[in-house]
Design a protein around this motif. Structure first.
Motif, PDB file in Angstrom:
ATOM      1  N   VAL A 123       0.802  -1.239  -0.113  1.00  0.00           N
ATOM      2  CA  VAL A 123       0.046   0.075  -0.130  1.00  0.00           C
ATOM      3  C   VAL A 123       0.988   1.480  -0.190  1.00  0.00           C
ATOM      4  O   VAL A 123       1.950   1.353   0.901  1.00  0.00           O
ATOM      5  CB  VAL A 123      -1.075   0.186   1.277  1.00  0.00           C
ATOM      6  N   LEU A 124       0.774   2.179  -0.893  1.00  0.00           N
ATOM      7  CA  LEU A 124       1.567   3.500  -0.993  1.00  0.00           C
ATOM      8  C   LEU A 124       0.520   4.233  -0.528  1.00  0.00           C
ATOM      9  O   LEU A 124      -0.632   4.763  -1.203  1.00  0.00           O
ATOM     10  CB  LEU A 124       1.873   3.687  -2.558  1.00  0.00           C
ATOM     11  N   TRP A 125       0.769   5.173   0.735  1.00  0.00           N
ATOM     12  CA  TRP A 125      -0.051   6.040   1.221  1.00  0.00           C
ATOM     13  C   TRP A 125       0.307   7.201   0.944  1.00  0.00           C
ATOM     14  O   TRP A 125       1.333   7.657   1.542  1.00  0.00           O
ATOM     15  CB  TRP A 125      -0.266   5.637   2.588  1.00  0.00           C
ATOM     16  N   LEU A 126      -0.164   8.065  -0.012  1.00  0.00           N
ATOM     17  CA  LEU A 126       0.526   9.503  -0.478  1.00  0.00           C
ATOM     18  C   LEU A 126      -0.364  10.381   0.347  1.00  0.00           C
ATOM     19  O   LEU A 126      -1.695  10.688   0.040  1.00  0.00           O
ATOM     20  CB  LEU A 126       0.381   9.518  -1.957  1.00  0.00           C
ATOM     21  N   ASP A 127       0.270  11.180   1.289  1.00  0.00           N
ATOM     22  CA  ASP A 127      -0.487  11.881   2.046  1.00  0.00           C
ATOM     23  C   ASP A 127       0.302  12.919   2.777  1.00  0.00           C
ATOM     24  O   ASP A 127       1.719  12.658   3.205  1.00  0.00           O
ATOM     25  CB  ASP A 127      -1.144  11.214   3.272  1.00  0.00           C
ATOM     26  N   ALA A 128      -0.291  14.240   3.195  1.00  0.00           N
ATOM     27  CA  ALA A 128       0.717  15.043   4.181  1.00  0.00           C
ATOM     28  C   ALA A 128       0.602  14.351   5.527  1.00  0.00           C
ATOM     29  O   ALA A 128       1.578  14.828   6.342  1.00  0.00           O
ATOM     30  CB  ALA A 128       0.177  16.457   4.320  1.00  0.00           C
ATOM     31  N   HIS A 129      -0.142  13.464   5.968  1.00  0.00           N
ATOM     32  CA  HIS A 129      -0.619  13.051   7.352  1.00  0.00           C
ATOM     33  C   HIS A 129      -0.236  11.525   7.266  1.00  0.00           C
ATOM     34  O   HIS A 129      -0.590  10.992   6.524  1.00  0.00           O
ATOM     35  CB  HIS A 129      -1.901  13.356   7.870  1.00  0.00           C
ATOM     36  N   ALA A 130       0.224  11.026   8.398  1.00  0.00           N
ATOM     37  CA  ALA A 130       0.268   9.749   8.776  1.00  0.00           C
ATOM     38  C   ALA A 130      -1.057   9.015   8.877  1.00  0.00           C
ATOM     39  O   ALA A 130      -1.030   7.631   8.552  1.00  0.00           O
ATOM     40  CB  ALA A 130       1.320   9.324   9.938  1.00  0.00           C
TER      41      ALA A 130
ATOM     42  N   MET B 285      -1.280  15.624  -0.007  1.00  0.00           N
ATOM     43  CA  MET B 285       0.293  15.227  -0.330  1.00  0.00           C
ATOM     44  C   MET B 285       0.971  16.466  -1.110  1.00  0.00           C
ATOM     45  O   MET B 285       2.029  16.751  -0.900  1.00  0.00           O
ATOM     46  CB  MET B 285       0.487  13.951  -1.060  1.00  0.00           C
ATOM     47  N   LEU B 286       0.186  17.015  -1.934  1.00  0.00           N
ATOM     48  CA  LEU B 286       0.650  17.845  -2.986  1.00  0.00           C
ATOM     49  C   LEU B 286       0.816  19.266  -2.292  1.00  0.00           C
ATOM     50  O   LEU B 286       0.216  19.637  -1.404  1.00  0.00           O
ATOM     51  CB  LEU B 286      -0.121  18.154  -3.899  1.00  0.00           C
ATOM     52  N   ASP B 287       1.837  20.189  -2.826  1.00  0.00           N
ATOM     53  CA  ASP B 287       1.835  21.305  -2.326  1.00  0.00           C
ATOM     54  C   ASP B 287       0.669  22.108  -2.378  1.00  0.00           C
ATOM     55  O   ASP B 287       0.064  22.248  -3.384  1.00  0.00           O
ATOM     56  CB  ASP B 287       3.108  22.280  -2.657  1.00  0.00           C
ATOM     57  N   PRO B 288      -0.016  22.618  -1.339  1.00  0.00           N
ATOM     58  CA  PRO B 288      -1.065  23.561  -1.232  1.00  0.00           C
ATOM     59  C   PRO B 288      -1.084  24.940  -2.501  1.00  0.00           C
ATOM     60  O   PRO B 288      -2.031  25.229  -2.845  1.00  0.00           O
ATOM     61  CB  PRO B 288      -1.222  24.372   0.202  1.00  0.00           C
ATOM     62  N   GLY B 289       0.122  25.211  -2.851  1.00  0.00           N
ATOM     63  CA  GLY B 289       0.286  26.261  -3.875  1.00  0.00           C
ATOM     64  C   GLY B 289      -0.212  25.766  -5.119  1.00  0.00           C
ATOM     65  O   GLY B 289      -0.738  26.389  -6.221  1.00  0.00           O
ATOM     66  N   ILE B 290      -0.284  24.346  -5.606  1.00  0.00           N
ATOM     67  CA  ILE B 290      -0.534  23.677  -6.711  1.00  0.00           C
ATOM     68  C   ILE B 290      -2.027  22.853  -6.331  1.00  0.00           C
ATOM     69  O   ILE B 290      -2.893  22.626  -7.362  1.00  0.00           O
ATOM     70  CB  ILE B 290       0.403  22.953  -7.423  1.00  0.00           C
ATOM     71  N   ALA B 291      -2.140  22.723  -5.150  1.00  0.00           N
ATOM     72  CA  ALA B 291      -3.253  21.857  -4.923  1.00  0.00           C
ATOM     73  C   ALA B 291      -4.064  22.531  -3.687  1.00  0.00           C
ATOM     74  O   ALA B 291      -4.068  22.050  -2.725  1.00  0.00           O
ATOM     75  CB  ALA B 291      -2.970  20.373  -4.584  1.00  0.00           C
TER      76      ALA B 291
END
Length: 307
Positions: free
Chosen positions: A124-131, A234-240
Motif C-alpha cells: 500500500v502506497l499512502w500518499l499523504d501529508a498526514h500519517a 500530499m501535494l503542495d497547497p500552492g498547486i493543490a
C-alpha cells in the motif's frame, strides 16, 4: 514497460463523514467534471463509471468515546468494501473517488482480502501529508479521517478493525507513506512503535524523489498488487489548494509526476483511491484537474519523449 492496461471501474463516495471540513463530499463530481473517466479511457483502459454509492448523511455531531460519526463511517466503509470487492471479483481495477480519507479503510480492506484469497503480495502506497495513525486516545479531534492507517493495522474500534475477513487487514510492513509532513505528537510515538515506513518531506528533500521511489518500490514484482491511496493534500497547497487539511511544503508538480510515472513503470498497480478533493476550497477546480493529470501518469502517460 509495455503492457495492456487492466480494465478499471470507478465509483464515488460523496461524503465528508470523517473530515473536519465540509466539502470533500463534492470530490467525486469535481473529478468527473475534470474529465477523470475520459482521461483514463484515453490511455487505452476499458473503464466503467459505476456512479456514486449512497450512505448516511453527515450528522455534524460531536465525538462519542473519542470517535466522531463512527456508525456513519462504518456504513460508508462497508459500502466501499463491498463495491471494491465486487470490482476485484470481476477482474477489474477499483478506483474509489472520495470523499475523505477514512473511506480507504473499506477499499483497502477489500484489496487485502482479495490478495489473501489469490495469494498475492500487497503493498500500500499512502500518499499523504498526514500519517493518519491516530487513535481515540491521542486524537486531537475525533475525526476518523485521521485514523484509517491505525485502524487497518488493528488499532481502532472493532467495527472498523474487523470490517473484512481478516483483522487486522494490514501488517505495518506492507505500507509505505510518502509526502508526510504533519504528524501529531502521540502519532509519532505510535508510527515508530509500529515501524511504519515513512518517507517524509525532509527525506524527499535530502535524497530526491527518484531514490525515494526506488526504495518505496523495492521488491515490487509481478506477484505484487500495488494499492495507491492518493490524498491530494500530499501535494503542495500552492498547486493543490482544494483540500481541507492543507500543509505547506508538500510534493511539487515535477516530483509528483515522477512518482506517478515510476509507479506506472512497475505495471503492478491494481487499485487506486483518490480522496480529499474539496471543490468548496478550490480555485476553478484546479486541484481536481491536477489530480486527473497525475492519474493519467499513473496509467502510463509520460511527460517525456519515452512513449
Amino acid at each position: 514497460m509495455a503492457m495492456h492496461p487492466r480494465p478499471a471501474s470507478v465509483y464515488g463516495l460523496p461524503t465528508d463523514i470523517g473530515a473536519a471540513h465540509r466539502g470533500a463530499s463534492m470530490g467525486p463530481e469535481a473529478l468527473r467534471v475534470a474529465r477523470l473517466v475520459e482521461a483514463i479511457a484515453k490511455r487505452g483502459v476499458d473503464i466503467r463509471d459505476e456512479g456514486n454509492l449512497g450512505g448516511p448523511r453527515n450528522p455534524l455531531s460531536k465525538p462519542v468515546d473519542g470517535y466522531r460519526h463512527l456508525d456513519e463511517v462504518v456504513a460508508w466503509n462497508r459500502a466501499a468494501m463491498s463495491m471494491s470487492a465486487r470490482i476485484l471479483g470481476e477482474g477489474r481495477m477499483p478506483i474509489m473517488l472520495g470523499g475523505d480519507h477514512c473511506l480507504a479503510m473499506g477499499s483497502i480492506t477489500a484489496v487485502a482480502d482479495h490478495c489473501r484469497a489469490i495469494g498475492k503480495k500487497l503493498r500500500v502506497l499512502w500518499l499523504d501529508a498526514h500519517a493518519d495513525f491516530n487513535t481515540r486516545d491521542i486524537t486531537p479531534s475525533g475525526n476518523l479521517h485521521g485514523m484509517p492507517v491505525a485502524c487497518l493495522c488493528g488499532l481502532g474500534p472493532k467495527e472498523l478493525v474487523g470490517l473484512g475477513k481478516h483483522a487486522p487487514a494490514l501488517r505495518p510492513d506492507q505500507i509505505r507513506q510518502i509526502g508526510i509532513r504533519s504528524v501529531d505528537a502521540g502519532e509519532k510515538r505510535l508510527v515508530r512503535e509500529y515501524e511504519i515506513d515513512i518517507y517524509d518531506m525532509r527525506y524527499i528533500d535530502e535524497i530526491g524523489m527518484r531514490r525515494v521511489m526506488e526504495e518505496v518500490l523495492d521488491g515490487v514484482d509481478a506477484d505484487t498488487h500495488l494499492h495507491v491511496s492518493f490524498d491530494v493534500d500530499m501535494l503542495d497547497p500552492g498547486i493543490a489548494p482544494g483540500t481541507g487539511t492543507r500543509v505547506p511544503g508538500g510534493v511539487n508538480y515535477r516530483e509528483a509526476q515522477l512518482m506517478m510515472e515510476m509507479i506506472a513503470d512497475t505495471g503492478a498497480m491494481g487499485s487506486l483511491d483518490l480522496v480529499e478533493v474539496n471543490p468548496a476550497l478550490d480555485k476553478r477546480n484546479a486541484t481536481a484537474k491536477l489530480a486527473v493529470d497525475l492519474v493519467e501518469s499513473l496509467f502510463g502517460k509520460s511527460t517525456l519523449m519515452r512513449d
